[in-house]
Design a protein around this motif. Structure first.
Motif, PDB file in Angstrom:
ATOM      1  N   LEU A   1       0.833  -1.198   0.000  1.00 16.94           N
ATOM      2  CA  LEU A   1       0.000   0.000   0.000  1.00 16.94           C
ATOM      3  C   LEU A   1       0.872   1.255   0.000  1.00 16.94           C
ATOM      4  CD1 LEU A   1      -2.479  -1.197   2.768  1.00 16.94           C
ATOM      5  CD2 LEU A   1      -2.833  -1.288   0.309  1.00 16.94           C
ATOM      6  N   PRO A   2       0.986   1.925  -1.148  1.00 17.06           N
ATOM      7  CA  PRO A   2       1.785   3.148  -1.181  1.00 17.06           C
ATOM      8  C   PRO A   2       1.133   4.238  -0.329  1.00 17.06           C
ATOM      9  CG  PRO A   2       1.220   2.400  -3.401  1.00 17.06           C
ATOM     10  CD  PRO A   2       0.454   1.560  -2.439  1.00 17.06           C
ATOM     11  N   PRO A   3       1.809   5.069   0.361  1.00 14.91           N
ATOM     12  CA  PRO A   3       3.264   5.094   0.485  1.00 14.91           C
ATOM     13  C   PRO A   3       3.794   4.262   1.648  1.00 14.91           C
ATOM     14  CG  PRO A   3       2.377   7.032   1.568  1.00 14.91           C
ATOM     15  CD  PRO A   3       1.197   6.241   1.024  1.00 14.91           C
ATOM     16  N   GLU A   4       2.898   3.600   2.419  1.00 22.83           N
ATOM     17  CA  GLU A   4       3.329   2.879   3.621  1.00 22.83           C
ATOM     18  C   GLU A   4       4.208   1.674   3.327  1.00 22.83           C
ATOM     19  OE1 GLU A   4      -0.010   3.272   2.922  1.00 22.83           O
ATOM     20  OE2 GLU A   4      -0.524   4.922   4.240  1.00 22.83           O
ATOM     21  N   GLY A   5       3.950   0.991   2.234  1.00 17.64           N
ATOM     22  CA  GLY A   5       4.705  -0.216   1.906  1.00 17.64           C
ATOM     23  C   GLY A   5       3.895  -1.467   2.181  1.00 17.64           C
ATOM     24  N   ILE A   6       4.562  -2.520   2.604  1.00 15.51           N
ATOM     25  CA  ILE A   6       3.907  -3.802   2.845  1.00 15.51           C
ATOM     26  C   ILE A   6       2.961  -3.675   4.037  1.00 15.51           C
ATOM     27  CG2 ILE A   6       4.267  -6.230   3.446  1.00 15.51           C
ATOM     28  CD1 ILE A   6       6.958  -6.033   1.981  1.00 15.51           C
ATOM     29  N   ALA A   7       1.724  -4.105   3.831  1.00 11.93           N
ATOM     30  CA  ALA A   7       0.700  -4.012   4.869  1.00 11.93           C
ATOM     31  C   ALA A   7       0.991  -4.979   6.013  1.00 11.93           C
ATOM     32  CB  ALA A   7      -0.670  -4.309   4.269  1.00 11.93           C
ATOM     33  N   SER A   8       0.425  -4.692   7.163  1.00 15.62           N
ATOM     34  CA  SER A   8       0.573  -5.573   8.327  1.00 15.62           C
ATOM     35  C   SER A   8      -0.490  -6.666   8.343  1.00 15.62           C
ATOM     36  CB  SER A   8       0.484  -4.751   9.615  1.00 15.62           C
ATOM     37  OG  SER A   8      -0.794  -4.128   9.696  1.00 15.62           O
ATOM     38  N   PHE A   9      -1.397  -6.650   7.358  1.00 15.10           N
ATOM     39  CA  PHE A   9      -2.470  -7.635   7.285  1.00 15.10           C
ATOM     40  C   PHE A   9      -2.408  -8.363   5.952  1.00 15.10           C
ATOM     41  CE2 PHE A   9      -4.123  -3.825   5.321  1.00 15.10           C
ATOM     42  CZ  PHE A   9      -4.730  -4.308   4.177  1.00 15.10           C
ATOM     43  N   GLY A  10      -3.117  -9.470   5.894  1.00 16.07           N
ATOM     44  CA  GLY A  10      -3.220 -10.221   4.655  1.00 16.07           C
ATOM     45  C   GLY A  10      -4.647 -10.653   4.417  1.00 16.07           C
ATOM     46  N   ASN A  11      -4.920 -11.095   3.197  1.00 18.35           N
ATOM     47  CA  ASN A  11      -6.236 -11.556   2.783  1.00 18.35           C
ATOM     48  C   ASN A  11      -6.161 -13.014   2.358  1.00 18.35           C
ATOM     49  OD1 ASN A  11      -7.785  -8.922   2.693  1.00 18.35           O
ATOM     50  ND2 ASN A  11      -6.050  -8.426   1.386  1.00 18.35           N
ATOM     51  N   LEU A  12      -7.132 -13.790   2.795  1.00 17.95           N
ATOM     52  CA  LEU A  12      -7.248 -15.180   2.381  1.00 17.95           C
ATOM     53  C   LEU A  12      -8.592 -15.364   1.703  1.00 17.95           C
ATOM     54  CD1 LEU A  12      -6.488 -18.192   2.304  1.00 17.95           C
ATOM     55  CD2 LEU A  12      -7.469 -18.389   4.613  1.00 17.95           C
ATOM     56  N   ARG A  13      -8.560 -15.921   0.507  1.00 22.41           N
ATOM     57  CA  ARG A  13      -9.771 -16.307  -0.211  1.00 22.41           C
ATOM     58  C   ARG A  13      -9.677 -17.812  -0.445  1.00 22.41           C
ATOM     59  NH1 ARG A  13      -7.226 -11.941  -2.027  1.00 22.41           N
ATOM     60  NH2 ARG A  13      -8.342  -9.965  -1.923  1.00 22.41           N
ATOM     61  N   TYR A  14     -10.714 -18.511  -0.046  1.00 18.06           N
ATOM     62  CA  TYR A  14     -10.705 -19.966  -0.168  1.00 18.06           C
ATOM     63  C   TYR A  14     -12.132 -20.440  -0.449  1.00 18.06           C
ATOM     64  CZ  TYR A  14     -12.912 -20.223   4.366  1.00 18.06           C
ATOM     65  OH  TYR A  14     -13.809 -20.089   5.382  1.00 18.06           O
ATOM     66  N   PRO A  15     -12.313 -21.649  -1.007  1.00 17.59           N
ATOM     67  CA  PRO A  15     -13.656 -22.152  -1.289  1.00 17.59           C
ATOM     68  C   PRO A  15     -14.479 -22.312  -0.010  1.00 17.59           C
ATOM     69  CG  PRO A  15     -12.014 -23.450  -2.450  1.00 17.59           C
ATOM     70  CD  PRO A  15     -11.272 -22.564  -1.479  1.00 17.59           C
ATOM     71  N   THR A  16     -15.646 -21.705   0.013  1.00 13.16           N
ATOM     72  CA  THR A  16     -16.525 -21.770   1.180  1.00 13.16           C
ATOM     73  C   THR A  16     -16.796 -23.214   1.584  1.00 13.16           C
ATOM     74  OG1 THR A  16     -17.558 -19.704   0.492  1.00 13.16           O
ATOM     75  CG2 THR A  16     -18.783 -21.042   2.063  1.00 13.16           C
ATOM     76  N   ARG A  17     -16.894 -24.108   0.629  1.00 15.39           N
ATOM     77  CA  ARG A  17     -17.182 -25.519   0.922  1.00 15.39           C
ATOM     78  C   ARG A  17     -16.114 -26.150   1.806  1.00 15.39           C
ATOM     79  NH1 ARG A  17     -13.575 -28.096  -2.180  1.00 15.39           N
ATOM     80  NH2 ARG A  17     -12.964 -27.113  -4.137  1.00 15.39           N
ATOM     81  N   GLN A  18     -14.930 -25.509   1.907  1.00 14.06           N
ATOM     82  CA  GLN A  18     -13.851 -26.072   2.718  1.00 14.06           C
ATOM     83  C   GLN A  18     -13.817 -25.518   4.145  1.00 14.06           C
ATOM     84  OE1 GLN A  18     -10.477 -25.711  -0.299  1.00 14.06           O
ATOM     85  NE2 GLN A  18     -10.124 -27.705   0.682  1.00 14.06           N
ATOM     86  N   THR A  19     -14.788 -24.689   4.498  1.00 18.43           N
ATOM     87  CA  THR A  19     -14.814 -24.138   5.861  1.00 18.43           C
ATOM     88  C   THR A  19     -14.825 -25.241   6.919  1.00 18.43           C
ATOM     89  OG1 THR A  19     -15.811 -22.060   5.123  1.00 18.43           O
ATOM     90  CG2 THR A  19     -16.063 -22.618   7.454  1.00 18.43           C
ATOM     91  N   PRO A  20     -15.657 -26.279   6.807  1.00 15.53           N
ATOM     92  CA  PRO A  20     -15.624 -27.332   7.831  1.00 15.53           C
ATOM     93  C   PRO A  20     -14.259 -28.022   7.949  1.00 15.53           C
ATOM     94  CG  PRO A  20     -17.643 -27.506   6.542  1.00 15.53           C
ATOM     95  CD  PRO A  20     -16.745 -26.514   5.844  1.00 15.53           C
ATOM     96  N   GLU A  21     -13.605 -28.260   6.817  1.00 16.64           N
ATOM     97  CA  GLU A  21     -12.268 -28.886   6.846  1.00 16.64           C
ATOM     98  C   GLU A  21     -11.265 -27.980   7.548  1.00 16.64           C
ATOM     99  OE1 GLU A  21     -10.952 -30.963   3.000  1.00 16.64           O
ATOM    100  OE2 GLU A  21     -12.533 -29.552   2.357  1.00 16.64           O
ATOM    101  N   LEU A  22     -11.344 -26.680   7.283  1.00 17.09           N
ATOM    102  CA  LEU A  22     -10.431 -25.738   7.908  1.00 17.09           C
ATOM    103  C   LEU A  22     -10.653 -25.679   9.407  1.00 17.09           C
ATOM    104  CD1 LEU A  22      -8.180 -23.670   7.563  1.00 17.09           C
ATOM    105  CD2 LEU A  22      -9.928 -21.960   6.951  1.00 17.09           C
ATOM    106  N   ILE A  23     -11.907 -25.694   9.824  1.00 15.95           N
ATOM    107  CA  ILE A  23     -12.221 -25.710  11.268  1.00 15.95           C
ATOM    108  C   ILE A  23     -11.640 -26.962  11.911  1.00 15.95           C
ATOM    109  CG2 ILE A  23     -14.078 -25.865  12.970  1.00 15.95           C
ATOM    110  CD1 ILE A  23     -15.766 -24.130  10.981  1.00 15.95           C
ATOM    111  N   GLU A  24     -11.775 -28.114  11.267  1.00 15.98           N
ATOM    112  CA  GLU A  24     -11.225 -29.362  11.819  1.00 15.98           C
ATOM    113  C   GLU A  24      -9.718 -29.260  12.013  1.00 15.98           C
ATOM    114  OE1 GLU A  24     -12.284 -32.961   9.763  1.00 15.98           O
ATOM    115  OE2 GLU A  24     -14.402 -32.376   9.680  1.00 15.98           O
TER     116      GLU A  24
END
Length: 142
Positions: A114-137
């Motif tokens: 993010l200019p001018p700050e540079g690399i953000a302190s946060f990130g974004n994850l996009r994943y298939p909603t159908r895998q939410t139960p697997e991720l919770i496990e």
């Protein structure tokens, strides 16, 4: 593609919701389809900043910064995907944990510049909603 308003669930920290301990001790609005995942993340010490159970509908409804003339295209692309925004170190830790279910499923994790700050302190994850139960496990089993 059908676009609908998401039902929101009020999630409160404390005794009313056993096993849920929001680090800030506040009440936040979370999409119903993300409550179990966000609760599992909090239990294991991950921080979350924002989430969406259906990124495609969120984009189509104007909930993202895409220009209006591009929303339909991006909404179609992200249809069926969930989104998490979290501190970069927590995202990295989550991606390492999720490694067994990531390959071949279209997961995308990034940390913006993010200019001018540079690399953000946060990130974004996009994943298939159908895998939410697997991720919770995976999170609960860690």
């Amino acid at each position: 593609m059908s676009h609908q308003q998401h039902e929101l669930h009020r999630l409160e920290a404390g005794p009313r919701h056993s096993g849920t301990d929001h680090p800030g001790g506040t009440t936040v609005s979370i999409d119903t389809g993300m409550v179990d995942l966000v609760s599992a993340l909090w239990r294991e010490g991950y921080a979350t900043l924002q989430s969406c159970q259906d990124l495609g509908s969120g984009i189509f409804g104007g909930g993202c910064l895409f220009p209006p003339e591009r929303r339909a295209r991006y909404a179609a692309f992200w249809n069926g995907f969930a989104w998490l925004k979290m501190p970069a170190d927590d995202l990295e830790r989550l991606m390492l944990l999720a490694e067994p279910i990531v390959p071949g499923n279209g997961w995308e994790a990034n940390i913006p510049i993010l200019p001018p700050e540079g690399i953000a302190s946060f990130g974004n994850l996009r994943y298939p909603t159908r895998q939410t139960p697997e991720l919770i496990e995976l999170i609960d089993g860690d």
